[in-house]
Design a protein around this motif. Structure first.
Motif, PDB file in Angstrom:
ATOM      1  N   ASN A  56       0.804  -1.226   0.000  1.00 43.57           N
ATOM      2  CA  ASN A  56       0.000   0.000   0.000  1.00 43.57           C
ATOM      3  C   ASN A  56       0.832   1.269   0.000  1.00 43.57           C
ATOM      4  OD1 ASN A  56       0.935   0.231   2.586  1.00 43.57           O
ATOM      5  ND2 ASN A  56      -1.032  -0.070   3.588  1.00 43.57           N
ATOM      6  N   ALA A  57       2.167   1.128   0.003  1.00 41.02           N
ATOM      7  CA  ALA A  57       3.014   2.322  -0.033  1.00 41.02           C
ATOM      8  C   ALA A  57       4.418   1.917  -0.450  1.00 41.02           C
ATOM      9  CB  ALA A  57       3.059   2.991   1.337  1.00 41.02           C
ATOM     10  N   GLY A  58       5.152   2.901  -0.950  1.00 40.22           N
ATOM     11  CA  GLY A  58       6.506   2.631  -1.420  1.00 40.22           C
ATOM     12  C   GLY A  58       7.415   2.127  -0.313  1.00 40.22           C
ATOM     13  N   MET A  59       7.092   2.542   0.918  1.00 38.24           N
ATOM     14  CA  MET A  59       7.998   2.187   2.009  1.00 38.24           C
ATOM     15  C   MET A  59       7.867   0.743   2.471  1.00 38.24           C
ATOM     16  SD  MET A  59       5.706   1.894   4.564  1.00 38.24           S
ATOM     17  CE  MET A  59       6.722   1.972   6.054  1.00 38.24           C
ATOM     18  N   ASN A  60       6.821   0.043   2.026  1.00 35.94           N
ATOM     19  CA  ASN A  60       6.601  -1.328   2.518  1.00 35.94           C
ATOM     20  C   ASN A  60       7.847  -2.193   2.398  1.00 35.94           C
ATOM     21  OD1 ASN A  60       3.114  -1.824   1.427  1.00 35.94           O
ATOM     22  ND2 ASN A  60       4.004  -0.474   2.953  1.00 35.94           N
ATOM     23  N   ILE A  73      -1.641  -0.901  -4.188  1.00 39.77           N
ATOM     24  CA  ILE A  73      -3.083  -1.185  -4.255  1.00 39.77           C
ATOM     25  C   ILE A  73      -3.689  -0.780  -2.917  1.00 39.77           C
ATOM     26  CG2 ILE A  73      -4.817  -3.021  -4.356  1.00 39.77           C
ATOM     27  CD1 ILE A  73      -3.116  -4.431  -6.421  1.00 39.77           C
ATOM     28  N   ARG A  74      -4.703   0.058  -2.967  1.00 42.16           N
ATOM     29  CA  ARG A  74      -5.334   0.475  -1.699  1.00 42.16           C
ATOM     30  C   ARG A  74      -6.816   0.104  -1.699  1.00 42.16           C
ATOM     31  NH1 ARG A  74      -2.400   6.087   0.416  1.00 42.16           N
ATOM     32  NH2 ARG A  74      -0.414   5.043   0.763  1.00 42.16           N
ATOM     33  N   VAL A  75      -7.090  -1.091  -1.271  1.00 40.23           N
ATOM     34  CA  VAL A  75      -8.482  -1.555  -1.267  1.00 40.23           C
ATOM     35  C   VAL A  75      -8.858  -2.216   0.039  1.00 40.23           C
ATOM     36  CG1 VAL A  75      -8.864  -1.916  -3.724  1.00 40.23           C
ATOM     37  CG2 VAL A  75      -7.671  -3.651  -2.391  1.00 40.23           C
ATOM     38  N   GLU A  99       0.652   4.301  -8.998  1.00 40.77           N
ATOM     39  CA  GLU A  99       2.108   4.282  -8.814  1.00 40.77           C
ATOM     40  C   GLU A  99       2.471   5.346  -7.801  1.00 40.77           C
ATOM     41  OE1 GLU A  99       4.818   4.148 -12.357  1.00 40.77           O
ATOM     42  OE2 GLU A  99       2.929   3.924 -13.419  1.00 40.77           O
ATOM     43  N   MET A 100       3.368   4.994  -6.901  1.00 38.83           N
ATOM     44  CA  MET A 100       3.836   5.968  -5.926  1.00 38.83           C
ATOM     45  C   MET A 100       5.310   6.240  -6.187  1.00 38.83           C
ATOM     46  SD  MET A 100       3.827   5.755  -1.778  1.00 38.83           S
ATOM     47  CE  MET A 100       2.072   5.741  -1.532  1.00 38.83           C
ATOM     48  N   LEU A 101       5.598   7.479  -6.548  1.00 38.02           N
ATOM     49  CA  LEU A 101       7.003   7.858  -6.724  1.00 38.02           C
ATOM     50  C   LEU A 101       7.531   8.178  -5.335  1.00 38.02           C
ATOM     51  CD1 LEU A 101       6.551  10.278  -9.768  1.00 38.02           C
ATOM     52  CD2 LEU A 101       7.460   7.939  -9.838  1.00 38.02           C
ATOM     53  N   PHE A 121      -0.130  12.696  10.224  1.00 38.72           N
ATOM     54  CA  PHE A 121       0.639  11.670  10.927  1.00 38.72           C
ATOM     55  C   PHE A 121       0.404  10.389  10.155  1.00 38.72           C
ATOM     56  CE2 PHE A 121       2.033   8.646  13.993  1.00 38.72           C
ATOM     57  CZ  PHE A 121       3.001   9.313  14.738  1.00 38.72           C
ATOM     58  N   TRP A 122       1.445   9.907   9.504  1.00 37.65           N
ATOM     59  CA  TRP A 122       1.226   8.794   8.582  1.00 37.65           C
ATOM     60  C   TRP A 122       1.578   7.450   9.227  1.00 37.65           C
ATOM     61  CZ3 TRP A 122       3.380   4.690   5.938  1.00 37.65           C
ATOM     62  CH2 TRP A 122       2.585   4.194   4.873  1.00 37.65           C
ATOM     63  N   GLU A 123       0.685   6.473   9.006  1.00 36.90           N
ATOM     64  CA  GLU A 123       0.939   5.136   9.534  1.00 36.90           C
ATOM     65  C   GLU A 123       0.712   4.103   8.443  1.00 36.90           C
ATOM     66  OE1 GLU A 123      -0.061   4.306  13.394  1.00 36.90           O
ATOM     67  OE2 GLU A 123      -0.639   6.357  13.915  1.00 36.90           O
ATOM     68  N   TRP A 178       2.082  15.160  -2.858  1.00 38.01           N
ATOM     69  CA  TRP A 178       3.306  14.531  -2.344  1.00 38.01           C
ATOM     70  C   TRP A 178       3.252  14.511  -0.829  1.00 38.01           C
ATOM     71  CZ3 TRP A 178       8.702  16.151  -4.735  1.00 38.01           C
ATOM     72  CH2 TRP A 178       9.639  15.136  -4.524  1.00 38.01           C
ATOM     73  N   ASN A 179       3.637  13.400  -0.279  1.00 36.08           N
ATOM     74  CA  ASN A 179       3.648  13.263   1.183  1.00 36.08           C
ATOM     75  C   ASN A 179       5.065  12.957   1.641  1.00 36.08           C
ATOM     76  OD1 ASN A 179       3.004  12.891   3.841  1.00 36.08           O
ATOM     77  ND2 ASN A 179       1.884  10.964   3.557  1.00 36.08           N
ATOM     78  N   LEU A 180       5.599  13.820   2.512  1.00 33.08           N
ATOM     79  CA  LEU A 180       6.935  13.575   3.054  1.00 33.08           C
ATOM     80  C   LEU A 180       6.753  13.103   4.497  1.00 33.08           C
ATOM     81  CD1 LEU A 180       8.552  16.991   1.974  1.00 33.08           C
ATOM     82  CD2 LEU A 180       8.124  14.991   0.543  1.00 33.08           C
ATOM     83  N   VAL A 181       7.094  11.851   4.727  1.00 31.20           N
ATOM     84  CA  VAL A 181       6.892  11.314   6.073  1.00 31.20           C
ATOM     85  C   VAL A 181       8.231  11.254   6.795  1.00 31.20           C
ATOM     86  CG1 VAL A 181       5.949   9.416   7.431  1.00 31.20           C
ATOM     87  CG2 VAL A 181       5.004   9.902   5.177  1.00 31.20           C
ATOM     88  N   PHE A 182       8.200  11.702   8.038  1.00 36.90           N
ATOM     89  CA  PHE A 182       9.423  11.648   8.846  1.00 36.90           C
ATOM     90  C   PHE A 182       9.259  10.489   9.822  1.00 36.90           C
ATOM     91  CE2 PHE A 182       8.458  16.174   7.798  1.00 36.90           C
ATOM     92  CZ  PHE A 182       9.310  16.226   6.700  1.00 36.90           C
ATOM     93  N   VAL A 238      13.454   9.160   6.293  1.00 31.90           N
ATOM     94  CA  VAL A 238      12.526   9.893   5.433  1.00 31.90           C
ATOM     95  C   VAL A 238      11.849   8.902   4.495  1.00 31.90           C
ATOM     96  CG1 VAL A 238      12.320  11.575   3.563  1.00 31.90           C
ATOM     97  CG2 VAL A 238      13.804  12.061   5.528  1.00 31.90           C
ATOM     98  N   ASP A 239      10.544   9.078   4.330  1.00 30.36           N
ATOM     99  CA  ASP A 239       9.769   8.216   3.428  1.00 30.36           C
ATOM    100  C   ASP A 239       8.817   9.132   2.669  1.00 30.36           C
ATOM    101  OD1 ASP A 239       7.782   6.530   2.325  1.00 30.36           O
ATOM    102  OD2 ASP A 239       6.718   6.495   4.250  1.00 30.36           O
ATOM    103  N   THR A 240       9.076   9.350   1.398  1.00 32.23           N
ATOM    104  CA  THR A 240       8.157  10.224   0.671  1.00 32.23           C
ATOM    105  C   THR A 240       7.381   9.422  -0.362  1.00 32.23           C
ATOM    106  OG1 THR A 240       9.232  10.988  -1.380  1.00 32.23           O
ATOM    107  CG2 THR A 240      10.074  11.886   0.736  1.00 32.23           C
ATOM    108  N   GLY A 241       6.216   9.931  -0.693  1.00 33.30           N
ATOM    109  CA  GLY A 241       5.396   9.248  -1.685  1.00 33.30           C
ATOM    110  C   GLY A 241       4.588  10.262  -2.477  1.00 33.30           C
ATOM    111  N   MET A 242       4.730  10.198  -3.781  1.00 31.91           N
ATOM    112  CA  MET A 242       3.996  11.130  -4.635  1.00 31.91           C
ATOM    113  C   MET A 242       3.056  10.331  -5.524  1.00 31.91           C
ATOM    114  SD  MET A 242       5.228  14.233  -6.978  1.00 31.91           S
ATOM    115  CE  MET A 242       6.815  13.589  -7.210  1.00 31.91           C
TER     116      MET A 242
HETATM  117  N1  SER Z   1       4.294   6.251   3.052  1.00 33.34           N
HETATM  118  C1  SER Z   1       3.761   7.544   2.752  1.00 33.34           C
HETATM  119  C2  SER Z   1       2.445   7.447   2.011  1.00 33.34           C
HETATM  120  O1  SER Z   1       2.067   6.393   1.620  1.00 33.34           O
HETATM  121  C3  SER Z   1       4.756   8.314   1.954  1.00 33.34           C
HETATM  122  O2  SER Z   1       5.311   7.486   1.007  1.00 33.34           O
HETATM  123  O3  SER Z   1       1.791   8.423   1.850  1.00 33.34           O
END
Ligand code: SER
Length: 848
Positions: free
Chosen positions: A39-43, A67-69, A90-92, A157-159, A197-201, A220-224
């Motif tokens: 569900n996110a690039g950081m997985n 995929i976000r379902v 797609e998440m850049l 606050f991203w989880e 764009w989301n920049l997560v710390f 740092v975990d960003t997702g666009m």
């Molecule tokens: N993990 C964050 C998000 O999904 C940034 O990549 O929004």
């Protein structure tokens, strides 16, 4: 710029900032049992954030298929009805693993957007977490304060999920309003101002139960949103108008003969967007190995497919059509995601087959839905019953969200709880059916071999070797399967993002089979997370170790003849059966308890040896249970070697002190010459003491109540007596001698104590009124007690104290007191009649 160029320019930019460009991970998170879909690039970097994994680079960037379902991130409802949410996207992203932090993340984001992509700076806003002054300050380098907004946990606050890495975040939003007036629309859910764009710390780990734990390093975990940035750069107001989607939309137009307009609410447009979105999810998921099915992840895909299929019907297509879009998708994506090309044929075949099967019931199901609707309209109602929704589900294959969608379109609602109830009933039926059908049979043929690791671990990841209905076998497991009297563990297995409850565990050959309370998705080869219910297991271990201590204590107290005849080790108690010819008396039970407790208090380490049976048998005093079969290699559990050594495969505490305390709760006979002891330890003792205390305090208050009752009754009795005495007093007055006009009364009365006697005296004084002197006597505690009273008008002349003193002399005592009432006592009971008879002459003398 084309979408391909945009994607590439993102990657090039971060390459120039020394980032390693990595491949997108699979949309099926094979290594993470807590997720259904990526569900996110950081997985794929979760382990690095948590500190359990390492990479040979500390900066990375990629485009990740997401995929976000389901779960925490689910956009299904919005898809198609708006123009910027997708089930697949797609998440850049760019990442720092304990390397750079907020300053660089913000600076580079700004540089890419405004210098490389040349977005209009005036259209950008930044949001920060409400307390994140650091990020706020950093943004001030680029934006006026009016465009830096603070939001709370919900937005900033991203989880990742219920558990896992998380932290405050800073988002960049893009304003598409013509006059750039959108500052109020940030996070308002409109396409006019959208998050790009989301920049997560990342700095915390959310633990099971909700607590936040600081991570060792900050990341740092960003997702666009790739589709969104394409729309922005390409100057489109809808993601579907970009070159990422347009070829698909065009193909759908061709297949349906309908025209795609830009009217947001046009139902045909909604349908086309849904189809264009869903075909991407289906294709990428199947390419990465998922299959539509009836459970878990597979069912999510089936739901999505059926949803798309129904929308294709909406735009007038009657036959399978979704699969025809696959070649178009492959063409758009093949350069970046070659897995689509290599799996194209299977994707098409699977989707087509699914469509064919659903189309068989779709038509009829829609008719049924119409009937339901008409029925409701006629009766002026709008709630679809759980039974109707279940019929659509069960007979016509309508996933509940499809029925919900139809309901929404017709301004109806569904009794979801009623539906869930029906569903649960059906599951229960199939569980029961399975219980009788598939018990052990199929599983017997299984060659699978599971390693039991539950002596040391209570939770572990493990590979799925076999799934059959609700039964699952892992290559390793911390779950103990019932054996040697110790009952099975319970707990959970998480697999493919689903948590299954393990309700029983059994051993078949070399396989350890976990029995779950529902059907398990057949994800063979995947990694599952097996977690034993810890508290329950700890109680079992306490009871098992205590059983060994009890065994030896019985031998020491009752004699060497004691042999184990059976046992049960449960979480809440233990049961031990043994050969013995008579009832164990209370003294012996106490001795047994105290031997066991002594061993607990001695903090003895519990050690285990694994050794050949022949060698083990030679150990002096070793206990083995004839009811058990042993292999060539046995496990010996020892607690203070001179005390207890026993063959045992069970799980035990590490030190006897963990048992806490041992208490026998019953001793009984179960057969001729076989006794049974039931006992408790540790936590159960707490409960036992609390219960006992409650019982005692219950008894205590009963006693207190009784005491109050007794007092009450005593009072009543004494007031009856007093009533009697008052009547008697009238007699006394009649019999009174009169000397010099003074009435003199002297009587013996029954009284309970001096106090009562004094009370009688007071009453007598009242009755006498004027010109009266009285003496009353009782025998109390084998002594004479006297009370003398004098009426007010006489008490100066003839004080009661004096009279009492005089009277007391005659019975060998002394006394005194106030002028109106005085008491006296004497030992000489035999003299009392004389005293009473002669009282008036005593007074006479006194007067003269
Ligand atoms: N993990 C964050 C998000 O999904 C940034 O990549 O929004």
């Amino acid at each position: 710029m084309t979408s391909s160029e945009i994607r590439q320019s993102f990657l090039d930019f971060f390459k120039s900032k020394e980032h390693r460009i990595v491949q997108s991970a699979s949309v099926i998170p094979h290594g993470d049992p807590t997720l259904l879909f990526t569900n996110a690039g950081m997985n794929q970097f979760k382990d690095v954030f948590l500190g359990s994994g390492k990479r040979d680079y500390s900066r990375a960037a990629d485009t990740q298929k997401c995929i976000r379902v389901s779960g925490k991130h689910n956009d299904l409802e919005e898809v198609g009805f708006d123009t910027y949410h997708h089930t697949f996207f797609e998440m850049l992203g760019n990442w720092s693993f304990g390397d750079y932090y907020k300053a660089e993340a913000i600076e580079w984001a700004w540089e890419l957007m405004t210098e490389v992509w040349k977005l209009d700076k005036n259209r950008l806003y930044a949001t920060v977490y409400r307390t994140d002054d650091e990020a706020y300050k950093l943004w001030k380098r680029f934006l006026p304060e009016s465009k830096i907004l603070r939001f709370d946990e919900k937005d900033n606050f991203w989880e990742m999920g219920e558990t896992g890495p998380c932290g405050p975040c800073s988002e960049i939003h893009y304003d598409r309003t013509p006059d750039m007036s959108g500052v109020k629309l940030v996070n308002a859910g409109t396409p006019d101002v959208i998050e790009i764009w989301n920049l997560v710390f990342i700095q915390y780990n959310r633990k099971q139960g909700g607590t936040l734990e600081d991570l060792k390093a900050k990341h740092v975990d960003t997702g666009m949103g790739f589709e969104r940035i394409c729309a922005v750069i390409q100057g489109k107001s809808s993601n579907y108008d970009t070159d990422v989607f347009m070829p698909l939309i065009n193909e759908i137009e061709k297949l349906s003969g309908k025209k795609y307009s830009t009217e947001l609410k046009n139902p045909d447009d909604v349908a086309m967007r849904v189809i264009a979105d869903h075909i991407r999810t289906l294709s990428f998921a199947i390419a990465d190995g998922a299959m539509p099915s009836n459970e878990g992840r597979g069912y999510v895909l089936r739901r999505i497919l059926r949803r798309a299929s129904r929308f294709s019907k909406n735009i007038g297509i009657k036959e399978p059509v979704l699969y025809k879009l696959v070649p178009v998708l492959v063409e758009i994506m093949k350069d970046v995601f070659p897995e689509l090309t290599s799996h194209q044929s299977i994707i098409e075949r699977v989707i087509k087959a699914e469509e064919e099967s659903f189309l068989q019931t779709l038509e009829r199901g829609l008719e049924i839905f119409e009937d339901i609707k008409n029925r409701l309209v006629q009766t002026n109602k709008n709630l679809i019953s759980g039974a109707d929704a279940f019929q659509l589900y069960d007979t016509f294959g309508f996933p509940i969200d499809l029925t919900e969608l139809l309901a929404r379109e017709n301004n109806l609602t569904i009794d979801k709880a009623g539906f869930d109830e029906k569903l649960e009933e059906q599951r229960e039926r199939s569980r029961n059916a399975r219980k009788t059908l598939t018990k052990d049979v199929e599983i017997h043929d299984i060659k699978a071999k599971s390693v039991f690791i539950g002596y040391d671990e209570l939770s572990s990841e493990a590979k799925v070797l076999y799934v059959n209905g609700n039964q699952i076998i892992l290559d390793r497991t911390p779950f103990y399967a019932e054996s040697g009297g110790q009952i099975s563990d319970t707990g959970t297995i998480t697999l493919g993002g689903q948590k299954y409850n393990v309700i029983d565990v059994r051993k078949y050959g070399n396989a350890i089979v976990h029995i779950c309370d529902t059907e398990v998705e057949s994800l063979i080869g995947e990694i599952a997370l097996a977690e034993v219910e810890i508290d329950r297991r700890r109680n079992i271990m306490r009871n098992h170790s205590a059983t060994h201590l009890l065994h030896e204590a019985l031998r020491q107290v009752l004699g060497e003849h004691v042999k184990q005849a059976g046992s049960l080790v449960a979480p809440d108690y233990l049961r031990f059966d043994f050969n013995h010819f008579e009832k164990v008396n209370d003294d012996d039970l106490k001795k047994i308890e105290s031997v066991v407790n002594e061993k607990i208090f001695q903090n003895i380490d519990v050690r285990t040896d694994v050794l050949p049976i022949e060698e083990a048998k030679k150990t002096p005093g070793i206990k083995m249970f004839f009811g058990d079969k042993y292999g060539d290699i046995v496990r010996v559990v020892k607690m203070d070697e001179s005390f207890s050594q026993e063959f045992c495969g069970g799980t035990h505490v590490k030190n006897t002190s963990e048992i806490g305390f041992f208490k026998i709760i019953s001793e009984s006979s179960i057969a001729a010459g076989v006794r049974r002891i039931e006992a408790i330890t540790g936590k159960s003792i707490e409960e036992f003491i609390n219960n006992t205390q409650e019982k005692i305090s219950g008894k205590q208050s009963e006693i207190e109540q009784l005491q109050v009752q007794i007092k009450q009754l005593e009072k009543e009795v004494s007031s009856y007596k007093m009533g009697d005495i008052k009547t008697q007093m009238q007699e006394w007055l009649k019999q009174a001698k009169i000397i010099n006009g003074i009435r003199i009364v002297s009587q013996k009365v029954e009284s309970d104590d001096l106090e009562q006697l004094r009370q009688i005296g007071e009453n007598l004084r009242d009755e006498l009124g004027k010109q009266g002197i009285g003496l009353i006597a009782s025998i109390l505690n084998e002594k004479v007690q006297l009370v003398c009273v004098v009426t007010d008008d006489l008490m100066k002349k003839y004080p009661a104290g004096k009279i009492a003193g005089e009277a007391a002399k005659q019975i060998g005592g002394a006394g005194g007191g106030k002028p109106h009432l005085a008491t006296a006592g004497g030992k000489d009971i035999s003299k009392l009649p004389d005293l009473l008879n002669n009282f008036e002459s005593m007074i006479e003398k006194f007067i003269s």
